[in-house]
Design a protein around this motif. Structure first.
Motif, PDB file in Angstrom:
ATOM      1  N   TRP A 133       8.183  -9.524   7.984  1.00 42.43           N
ATOM      2  CA  TRP A 133       9.382  -9.130   7.247  1.00 42.43           C
ATOM      3  C   TRP A 133       9.148  -7.748   6.635  1.00 42.43           C
ATOM      4  N   ALA A 134      10.191  -6.922   6.602  1.00 46.25           N
ATOM      5  CA  ALA A 134      10.113  -5.685   5.826  1.00 46.25           C
ATOM      6  C   ALA A 134      10.110  -6.090   4.356  1.00 46.25           C
ATOM      7  N   LEU A 135       9.452  -5.332   3.531  1.00 49.34           N
ATOM      8  CA  LEU A 135       9.301  -5.680   2.116  1.00 49.34           C
ATOM      9  C   LEU A 135       9.681  -4.514   1.228  1.00 49.34           C
ATOM     10  N   ASP A 136      10.442  -4.834   0.187  1.00 50.53           N
ATOM     11  CA  ASP A 136      10.714  -3.904  -0.898  1.00 50.53           C
ATOM     12  C   ASP A 136      10.391  -4.673  -2.168  1.00 50.53           C
ATOM     13  N   ARG A 186       0.853  -1.179   0.000  1.00 49.04           N
ATOM     14  CA  ARG A 186       0.000   0.000   0.000  1.00 49.04           C
ATOM     15  C   ARG A 186       0.893   1.234   0.000  1.00 49.04           C
ATOM     16  N   PRO A 187       0.368   2.396  -0.363  1.00 46.04           N
ATOM     17  CA  PRO A 187       1.203   3.593  -0.419  1.00 46.04           C
ATOM     18  C   PRO A 187       1.973   3.880   0.862  1.00 46.04           C
ATOM     19  N   ASP A 188       1.380   3.634   2.033  1.00 47.27           N
ATOM     20  CA  ASP A 188       2.053   3.953   3.293  1.00 47.27           C
ATOM     21  C   ASP A 188       2.525   2.722   4.053  1.00 47.27           C
ATOM     22  N   SER A 189       2.411   1.529   3.468  1.00 46.44           N
ATOM     23  CA  SER A 189       2.747   0.317   4.204  1.00 46.44           C
ATOM     24  C   SER A 189       3.136  -0.808   3.260  1.00 46.44           C
ATOM     25  N   GLN A 190       4.296  -1.401   3.513  1.00 46.26           N
ATOM     26  CA  GLN A 190       4.732  -2.587   2.784  1.00 46.26           C
ATOM     27  C   GLN A 190       5.226  -3.598   3.803  1.00 46.26           C
ATOM     28  N   SER A 191       4.711  -4.826   3.725  1.00 45.19           N
ATOM     29  CA  SER A 191       5.193  -5.886   4.608  1.00 45.19           C
ATOM     30  C   SER A 191       4.948  -7.235   3.956  1.00 45.19           C
ATOM     31  N   PHE A 192       5.679  -8.217   4.446  1.00 45.04           N
ATOM     32  CA  PHE A 192       5.557  -9.600   4.000  1.00 45.04           C
ATOM     33  C   PHE A 192       5.465 -10.419   5.277  1.00 45.04           C
ATOM     34  N   ARG A 195      13.408  -8.644   4.695  1.00 41.08           N
ATOM     35  CA  ARG A 195      14.373  -8.685   5.805  1.00 41.08           C
ATOM     36  C   ARG A 195      13.609  -8.815   7.111  1.00 41.08           C
ATOM     37  N   ARG A 196      14.100  -9.717   7.982  1.00 34.13           N
ATOM     38  CA  ARG A 196      13.433  -9.944   9.270  1.00 34.13           C
ATOM     39  C   ARG A 196      13.640  -8.785  10.224  1.00 34.13           C
ATOM     40  N   HIS A 197      14.815  -8.205  10.193  1.00 29.34           N
ATOM     41  CA  HIS A 197      15.121  -7.025  11.006  1.00 29.34           C
ATOM     42  C   HIS A 197      15.577  -5.930  10.055  1.00 29.34           C
ATOM     43  N   LEU A 198      15.256  -4.703  10.374  1.00 28.20           N
ATOM     44  CA  LEU A 198      15.634  -3.597   9.508  1.00 28.20           C
ATOM     45  C   LEU A 198      17.144  -3.483   9.359  1.00 28.20           C
ATOM     46  N   SER A 199      17.885  -3.979  10.345  1.00 29.71           N
ATOM     47  CA  SER A 199      19.348  -3.912  10.286  1.00 29.71           C
ATOM     48  C   SER A 199      19.953  -5.056   9.466  1.00 29.71           C
ATOM     49  N   ASN A 200      19.153  -6.059   9.067  1.00 29.96           N
ATOM     50  CA  ASN A 200      19.645  -7.177   8.256  1.00 29.96           C
ATOM     51  C   ASN A 200      19.767  -6.784   6.790  1.00 29.96           C
ATOM     52  N   SER A 201      20.634  -7.491   6.079  1.00 30.77           N
ATOM     53  CA  SER A 201      20.677  -7.363   4.625  1.00 30.77           C
ATOM     54  C   SER A 201      19.434  -8.038   4.061  1.00 30.77           C
ATOM     55  N   PRO A 202      18.927  -7.544   2.937  1.00 29.69           N
ATOM     56  CA  PRO A 202      17.716  -8.160   2.382  1.00 29.69           C
ATOM     57  C   PRO A 202      17.987  -9.533   1.773  1.00 29.69           C
ATOM     58  N   THR A 203      16.967 -10.372   1.808  1.00 27.11           N
ATOM     59  CA  THR A 203      16.955 -11.670   1.145  1.00 27.11           C
ATOM     60  C   THR A 203      16.049 -11.531  -0.068  1.00 27.11           C
ATOM     61  N   ALA A 204      16.503 -11.995  -1.218  1.00 29.34           N
ATOM     62  CA  ALA A 204      15.719 -11.873  -2.447  1.00 29.34           C
ATOM     63  C   ALA A 204      14.895 -13.133  -2.684  1.00 29.34           C
ATOM     64  N   LEU A 205      13.609 -12.943  -2.892  1.00 26.66           N
ATOM     65  CA  LEU A 205      12.719 -14.012  -3.331  1.00 26.66           C
ATOM     66  C   LEU A 205      12.231 -13.640  -4.724  1.00 26.66           C
ATOM     67  N   ARG A 206      12.407 -14.545  -5.659  1.00 31.81           N
ATOM     68  CA  ARG A 206      11.860 -14.327  -6.986  1.00 31.81           C
ATOM     69  C   ARG A 206      10.379 -14.676  -6.953  1.00 31.81           C
ATOM     70  N   TYR A 207       9.599 -13.958  -7.724  1.00 29.28           N
ATOM     71  CA  TYR A 207       8.175 -14.300  -7.792  1.00 29.28           C
ATOM     72  C   TYR A 207       7.706 -14.335  -9.233  1.00 29.28           C
ATOM     73  N   HIS A 208       6.722 -15.177  -9.454  1.00 28.31           N
ATOM     74  CA  HIS A 208       6.032 -15.239 -10.738  1.00 28.31           C
ATOM     75  C   HIS A 208       4.546 -15.232 -10.425  1.00 28.31           C
ATOM     76  N   TRP A 209       3.857 -14.190 -10.879  1.00 26.90           N
ATOM     77  CA  TRP A 209       2.434 -14.046 -10.620  1.00 26.90           C
ATOM     78  C   TRP A 209       1.661 -14.289 -11.895  1.00 26.90           C
ATOM     79  N   ASN A 210       0.633 -15.125 -11.806  1.00 28.98           N
ATOM     80  CA  ASN A 210      -0.286 -15.349 -12.925  1.00 28.98           C
ATOM     81  C   ASN A 210      -1.582 -14.622 -12.614  1.00 28.98           C
ATOM     82  N   PRO A 211      -2.121 -13.884 -13.573  1.00 27.56           N
ATOM     83  CA  PRO A 211      -3.365 -13.166 -13.317  1.00 27.56           C
ATOM     84  C   PRO A 211      -4.514 -14.059 -12.852  1.00 27.56           C
ATOM     85  N   GLY A 212      -4.402 -15.368 -13.013  1.00 28.87           N
ATOM     86  CA  GLY A 212      -5.423 -16.281 -12.516  1.00 28.87           C
ATOM     87  C   GLY A 212      -5.299 -16.527 -11.030  1.00 28.87           C
ATOM     88  N   ASP A 213      -4.659 -15.630 -10.301  1.00 27.77           N
ATOM     89  CA  ASP A 213      -4.533 -15.688  -8.847  1.00 27.77           C
ATOM     90  C   ASP A 213      -3.641 -16.812  -8.351  1.00 27.77           C
TER      91      ASP A 213
END
Length: 145
Positions: free
Chosen positions: A71-74, A53-59, A83-101
């Motif tokens: 987790w913090a989300l970018d 959302r414009p003012d909130s991102q989380s996972f 990232r579990r803690h804001l002081s941690n380096s980020p972990t990358a997760l690849r995603y593939h989204w299909n419009p069929g949900d």
């Protein structure tokens, strides 16, 4: 003042991404092996919730036992940086989204290769038994709102 309140309410209810929502695992693998939805290391993610959302991102992940992790989300092109803690380096997760949900998440967590296949869960609280329970406050943890 009333205008600002209306804008804030619109922002809270305006997803920026089709990934925003609750997702239930249809299958989950750890190091290429199908994971039973039971306790193991790392725990499979039975459910995930993405807030973009414009003012909130989380996972938020939920294990089969019901434990949640915030987790913090970018959100980037085809990648979730978490990232579990804001002081941690980020972990990358690849995603593939299909419009069929359907959504596929893959990456390395705790030195294990994971891949989860998810279906969107309904957002109606009355129709869903999935509840997010927030951990106690920790200033180094990401905030969800």
């Amino acid at each position: 003042m009333a205008t600002l309140a209306v804008i804030a309410v619109i922002d809270i209810h305006s997803p920026r991404s089709p990934l925003d929502g609750e997702w239930q695992a249809m299958s989950f693998t750890i190091d290429g092996t199908p994971a039973a939805m039971t306790a193991q290391d790392p725990n499979p993610w039975a459910n995930v919730a993405i807030t973009d959302r414009p003012d909130s991102q989380s996972f938020i992940t939920q294990t089969p036992s019901g434990a949640t992790t915030t987790w913090a989300l970018d959100l980037r092109d085809h990648t979730l940086l978490i990232r579990r803690h804001l002081s941690n380096s980020p972990t990358a997760l690849r995603y593939h989204w299909n419009p069929g949900d359907s959504l596929v998440l893959s990456g390395t967590i705790a030195n294990h290769q994971i891949e989860g296949h998810y279906q969107r869960r309904p957002m109606g609280r009355a129709d869903s038994t999935f509840r997010l329970v927030q951990p106690g406050p920790d200033p180094d943890r990401p905030r969800t709102s």
